[in-house]
Write a protein that holds these residues in place. Structure first.
Motif, PDB file in Angstrom:
ATOM      1  N   ALA A  62       5.412   3.146  -1.401  1.00  0.00           N
ATOM      2  CA  ALA A  62       4.979   3.262  -2.789  1.00  0.00           C
ATOM      3  C   ALA A  62       3.509   3.657  -2.852  1.00  0.00           C
ATOM      4  O   ALA A  62       2.655   2.983  -2.274  1.00  0.00           O
ATOM      5  CB  ALA A  62       5.203   1.936  -3.519  1.00  0.00           C
ATOM      6  N   LYS A  63       3.218   4.747  -3.563  1.00  0.00           N
ATOM      7  CA  LYS A  63       1.848   5.211  -3.750  1.00  0.00           C
ATOM      8  C   LYS A  63       1.588   5.395  -5.246  1.00  0.00           C
ATOM      9  O   LYS A  63       1.393   6.503  -5.739  1.00  0.00           O
ATOM     10  CB  LYS A  63       1.618   6.537  -3.007  1.00  0.00           C
ATOM     11  CG  LYS A  63       1.935   6.471  -1.513  1.00  0.00           C
ATOM     12  CD  LYS A  63       1.025   5.492  -0.790  1.00  0.00           C
ATOM     13  CE  LYS A  63       1.369   5.425   0.704  1.00  0.00           C
ATOM     14  NZ  LYS A  63       0.580   4.385   1.406  1.00  0.00           N
ATOM     15  N   PRO A  64       1.579   4.291  -5.987  1.00  0.00           N
ATOM     16  CA  PRO A  64       1.469   4.391  -7.445  1.00  0.00           C
ATOM     17  C   PRO A  64       0.047   4.728  -7.894  1.00  0.00           C
ATOM     18  O   PRO A  64      -0.913   4.647  -7.125  1.00  0.00           O
ATOM     19  CB  PRO A  64       1.870   2.990  -7.912  1.00  0.00           C
ATOM     20  CG  PRO A  64       1.490   2.091  -6.772  1.00  0.00           C
ATOM     21  CD  PRO A  64       1.724   2.899  -5.534  1.00  0.00           C
ATOM     22  N   ILE A  65      -0.040   5.106  -9.172  1.00  0.00           N
ATOM     23  CA  ILE A  65      -1.323   5.413  -9.788  1.00  0.00           C
ATOM     24  C   ILE A  65      -1.526   4.529 -11.011  1.00  0.00           C
ATOM     25  O   ILE A  65      -0.585   3.921 -11.526  1.00  0.00           O
ATOM     26  CB  ILE A  65      -1.405   6.894 -10.201  1.00  0.00           C
ATOM     27  CG1 ILE A  65      -0.300   7.217 -11.236  1.00  0.00           C
ATOM     28  CG2 ILE A  65      -1.300   7.817  -8.991  1.00  0.00           C
ATOM     29  CD1 ILE A  65      -0.441   8.574 -11.889  1.00  0.00           C
ATOM     30  N   ASP A  66      -2.779   4.471 -11.484  1.00  0.00           N
ATOM     31  CA  ASP A  66      -3.066   3.841 -12.770  1.00  0.00           C
ATOM     32  C   ASP A  66      -2.739   4.833 -13.882  1.00  0.00           C
ATOM     33  O   ASP A  66      -3.077   6.012 -13.788  1.00  0.00           O
ATOM     34  CB  ASP A  66      -4.559   3.481 -12.879  1.00  0.00           C
ATOM     35  CG  ASP A  66      -4.991   2.438 -11.865  1.00  0.00           C
ATOM     36  OD1 ASP A  66      -4.285   1.420 -11.725  1.00  0.00           O
ATOM     37  OD2 ASP A  66      -6.020   2.642 -11.216  1.00  0.00           O
ATOM     38  N   TYR A  88      -0.339  -3.321 -10.287  1.00  0.00           N
ATOM     39  CA  TYR A  88       0.842  -3.967 -10.840  1.00  0.00           C
ATOM     40  C   TYR A  88       2.116  -3.290 -10.353  1.00  0.00           C
ATOM     41  O   TYR A  88       3.094  -3.958 -10.012  1.00  0.00           O
ATOM     42  CB  TYR A  88       0.780  -3.946 -12.370  1.00  0.00           C
ATOM     43  CG  TYR A  88       1.975  -4.603 -13.020  1.00  0.00           C
ATOM     44  CD1 TYR A  88       2.186  -5.971 -12.900  1.00  0.00           C
ATOM     45  CD2 TYR A  88       2.894  -3.850 -13.751  1.00  0.00           C
ATOM     46  CE1 TYR A  88       3.276  -6.584 -13.489  1.00  0.00           C
ATOM     47  CE2 TYR A  88       3.986  -4.453 -14.345  1.00  0.00           C
ATOM     48  CZ  TYR A  88       4.176  -5.816 -14.209  1.00  0.00           C
ATOM     49  OH  TYR A  88       5.273  -6.420 -14.787  1.00  0.00           O
ATOM     50  N   ARG A  89       2.104  -1.973 -10.312  1.00  0.00           N
ATOM     51  CA  ARG A  89       3.279  -1.262  -9.816  1.00  0.00           C
ATOM     52  C   ARG A  89       3.554  -1.613  -8.354  1.00  0.00           C
ATOM     53  O   ARG A  89       4.700  -1.809  -7.950  1.00  0.00           O
ATOM     54  CB  ARG A  89       3.086   0.244  -9.973  1.00  0.00           C
ATOM     55  CG  ARG A  89       3.286   0.778 -11.375  1.00  0.00           C
ATOM     56  CD  ARG A  89       3.381   2.284 -11.353  1.00  0.00           C
ATOM     57  NE  ARG A  89       3.846   2.812 -12.619  1.00  0.00           N
ATOM     58  CZ  ARG A  89       3.059   3.309 -13.562  1.00  0.00           C
ATOM     59  NH1 ARG A  89       1.743   3.359 -13.371  1.00  0.00           N
ATOM     60  NH2 ARG A  89       3.558   3.772 -14.691  1.00  0.00           N
ATOM     61  N   VAL A 134       6.584   5.339  -8.726  1.00  0.00           N
ATOM     62  CA  VAL A 134       5.548   4.895  -7.785  1.00  0.00           C
ATOM     63  C   VAL A 134       4.987   6.054  -6.966  1.00  0.00           C
ATOM     64  O   VAL A 134       4.256   5.844  -6.006  1.00  0.00           O
ATOM     65  CB  VAL A 134       6.075   3.796  -6.835  1.00  0.00           C
ATOM     66  CG1 VAL A 134       6.434   2.543  -7.607  1.00  0.00           C
ATOM     67  CG2 VAL A 134       7.269   4.293  -6.024  1.00  0.00           C
ATOM     68  N   ALA A 135       5.307   7.286  -7.361  1.00  0.00           N
ATOM     69  CA  ALA A 135       4.862   8.485  -6.655  1.00  0.00           C
ATOM     70  C   ALA A 135       5.100   9.671  -7.589  1.00  0.00           C
ATOM     71  O   ALA A 135       5.706   9.515  -8.656  1.00  0.00           O
ATOM     72  CB  ALA A 135       5.629   8.657  -5.342  1.00  0.00           C
TER      73      ALA A 135
END
Length: 289
Positions: free
Chosen positions: A258-262, A270-271, A223-224
């Protein structure tokens, strides 16, 4: 073009290995479960010296006899999974090993290699983060072996990047013997039930007494840019009674950490959703106990 390997070394002593690494021009090889696919795809190149550390005396095994648990760098994920001592003292790590790839890969993959690969999705990182682990890094300097310790939360710098210097070898992972009232949980999700890189992973470690949490550590993967400690979630839980309102506050706080990416495996949305679900699940699991 793949660089040609001009020498292959398989030392039995740590000092021999470190001397071979002193110029920073050796590729370290243990299980090869990450290294081989990366070199074949062109993501990495072999250096002139290929250094197999699997045979080095004292670099493997699990020592759980004292106040500090020590896991040698060449210890395989299968050995962690089968360890009766870890099942008793640090079951969160054994649980993560249960969800690690396949039986064949677990038999080859080493804990040191998994950490040095520094993938944001590395399965061993979140449970070791909640155990408060550090890594030992050794190098050859002034005709002697020198070792330093780095807390695991400061080890990762970015995808595939760590604070380990080219002439250093990760020799062990260490953490304090968990307290008797320590609890740990691990959750992981991927598109397939096995042989899949984590879409999201969450680990929880805390002491539980009188219905309250203390010494809380929460870690997240995928998520990072690096596996991370979820400080906002930890703050929402520390010293709080383990009740519905506390769980809700922790779930809300997960969005701050959490700093998720596509990417090709999942969307950021979704993450972000999944990490909140996992935080809620691990906390409710502890509540039911």
């Amino acid at each position: 073009m793949m660089q040609e390997i001009t020498s292959y070394l398989a030392p039995c002593r740590l000092d021999e290995a470190l001397q071979a690494m002193a110029d920073g021009e050796a590729t370290v090889f243990c299980g090869g479960t990450d290294l081989s696919p990366q070199t074949e795809s062109g993501a990495r190149q072999y250096k002139a010296t290929l250094l197999n550390i699997r045979r080095i005396e004292g670099l493997g095994g699990i020592d759980a006899q004292g106040d500090e648990i020590r896991i040698g760098a060449t210890t395989t994920v299968s050995e962690i999974r089968r360890s009766a001592a870890l099942a008793e003292l640090a079951p969160v790590l054994v649980e993560a090993a249960e969800h690690f790839a396949s039986e064949q890969i677990r038999n080859a993959a080493s804990v040191g290699g998994n950490l040095c690969n520094a993938s944001p999705a590395g399965d061993m990182s979140p449970p070791l983060l909640v155990l408060g682990a550090s890594v030992e890094l050794a190098c050859w300097r002034n005709d002697a072996v020198h070792t330093r310790r780095v807390p695991l939360e400061r080890f990762f710098l970015g995808p595939g990047k760590t604070v380990r210097l080219p002439q250093e070898l990760l020799t062990a992972v260490v953490f304090e013997r968990p307290a008797a009232d320590f609890v740990g949980r691990f959750r992981k999700a991927g598109p397939r039930p096995a042989l899949e890189i984590s879409t999201v992973s969450v680990a929880l470690g805390a002491r539980v007494a009188g219905g309250r949490l203390s010494n809380v550590r929460v870690a997240m993967g995928s998520v990072a840019p690096t596996p991370l400690r979820a400080r906002h979630v930890e703050a929402a839980l520390e010293g709080k009674p383990l009740e519905a309102a506390t769980v809700a506050a922790a779930v809300a706080a997960a969005a701050e950490d959490a700093k998720p990416i596509d990417d090709v495996r999942a969307s950021a949305w979704y993450r972000g959703h999944l990490v909140r679900v996992f935080v809620e699940e691990v906390l409710n699991d502890v509540r039911r106990d």
